[in-house]
Design a protein around this motif. Sequence first.
Motif, PDB file in Angstrom:
ATOM      1  N   ALA A  39       0.819  -1.217   0.000  1.00  0.00           N
ATOM      2  CA  ALA A  39       0.000   0.000   0.000  1.00  0.00           C
ATOM      3  C   ALA A  39       0.856   1.272   0.000  1.00  0.00           C
ATOM      4  O   ALA A  39       0.425   2.310  -0.499  1.00  0.00           O
ATOM      5  N   ARG A  40       2.081   1.183   0.528  1.00  0.00           N
ATOM      6  CA  ARG A  40       2.942   2.365   0.616  1.00  0.00           C
ATOM      7  C   ARG A  40       3.901   2.512  -0.555  1.00  0.00           C
ATOM      8  O   ARG A  40       4.732   3.416  -0.560  1.00  0.00           O
ATOM      9  N   ARG A  41       3.807   1.663  -1.552  1.00  0.00           N
ATOM     10  CA  ARG A  41       4.707   1.727  -2.700  1.00  0.00           C
ATOM     11  C   ARG A  41       4.471   2.985  -3.512  1.00  0.00           C
ATOM     12  O   ARG A  41       3.357   3.483  -3.613  1.00  0.00           O
ATOM     13  N   GLN A  42       5.527   3.463  -4.132  1.00  0.00           N
ATOM     14  CA  GLN A  42       5.443   4.649  -4.985  1.00  0.00           C
ATOM     15  C   GLN A  42       4.740   4.341  -6.301  1.00  0.00           C
ATOM     16  O   GLN A  42       3.937   5.127  -6.778  1.00  0.00           O
ATOM     17  N   ASP A  43       5.054   3.197  -6.884  1.00  0.00           N
ATOM     18  CA  ASP A  43       4.458   2.796  -8.166  1.00  0.00           C
ATOM     19  C   ASP A  43       3.099   2.143  -7.885  1.00  0.00           C
ATOM     20  O   ASP A  43       2.990   0.937  -7.700  1.00  0.00           O
ATOM     21  N   LYS A  44       2.074   2.959  -7.849  1.00  0.00           N
ATOM     22  CA  LYS A  44       0.730   2.488  -7.483  1.00  0.00           C
ATOM     23  C   LYS A  44       0.169   1.473  -8.466  1.00  0.00           C
ATOM     24  O   LYS A  44      -0.560   0.556  -8.078  1.00  0.00           O
ATOM     25  N   GLU A  45       0.498   1.635  -9.749  1.00  0.00           N
ATOM     26  CA  GLU A  45      -0.018   0.702 -10.756  1.00  0.00           C
ATOM     27  C   GLU A  45       0.543  -0.704 -10.546  1.00  0.00           C
ATOM     28  O   GLU A  45      -0.190  -1.686 -10.556  1.00  0.00           O
ATOM     29  N   ALA A  47       1.846  -1.819  -7.758  1.00  0.00           N
ATOM     30  CA  ALA A  47       1.360  -2.272  -6.455  1.00  0.00           C
ATOM     31  C   ALA A  47      -0.043  -2.861  -6.574  1.00  0.00           C
ATOM     32  O   ALA A  47      -0.345  -3.898  -5.970  1.00  0.00           O
ATOM     33  N   ALA A  48      -0.902  -2.217  -7.346  1.00  0.00           N
ATOM     34  CA  ALA A  48      -2.267  -2.720  -7.532  1.00  0.00           C
ATOM     35  C   ALA A  48      -2.251  -4.067  -8.241  1.00  0.00           C
ATOM     36  O   ALA A  48      -3.015  -4.974  -7.887  1.00  0.00           O
ATOM     37  N   LYS A  51      -1.020  -6.700  -5.770  1.00  0.00           N
ATOM     38  CA  LYS A  51      -2.076  -6.993  -4.806  1.00  0.00           C
ATOM     39  C   LYS A  51      -3.160  -7.876  -5.438  1.00  0.00           C
ATOM     40  O   LYS A  51      -3.665  -8.802  -4.802  1.00  0.00           O
TER      41      LYS A  51
END
Length: 99
Positions: A39-45, A47-48, A51
């Motif tokens: 959840a705290r990763r910079q690269d949200k894409e 990370a999603a 997940k």
Amino acid sequence: MAAFGRKMISGHREGSDPIDYERADLTDAAVLAYLNVIARRQDKEKAALEKKVFWLRYYYRWEMQDVCRKVDQSKSWVINMCKVIEGTVEALYLADNAA
């Protein structure tokens, strides 16, 4: 993840061995820490995507080819992602267990 088996959310458990609740709690804590790290990763894409692979493969227990189709990635990519997930959770488990 062990709590999922404990509460039988997935509808089944592998093996008939008694549940080690202490280990289950440690595993659950490691999985929660892993999800918080994602959840705290910079690269949200990315990370999603990671997940999504985690939930589909380890919680819902989808087959590999179904996960590949859902996340629109190759089998080798999903296998590598699973190795990353398992390695991270294992490292967090060992670190928490050593503390």
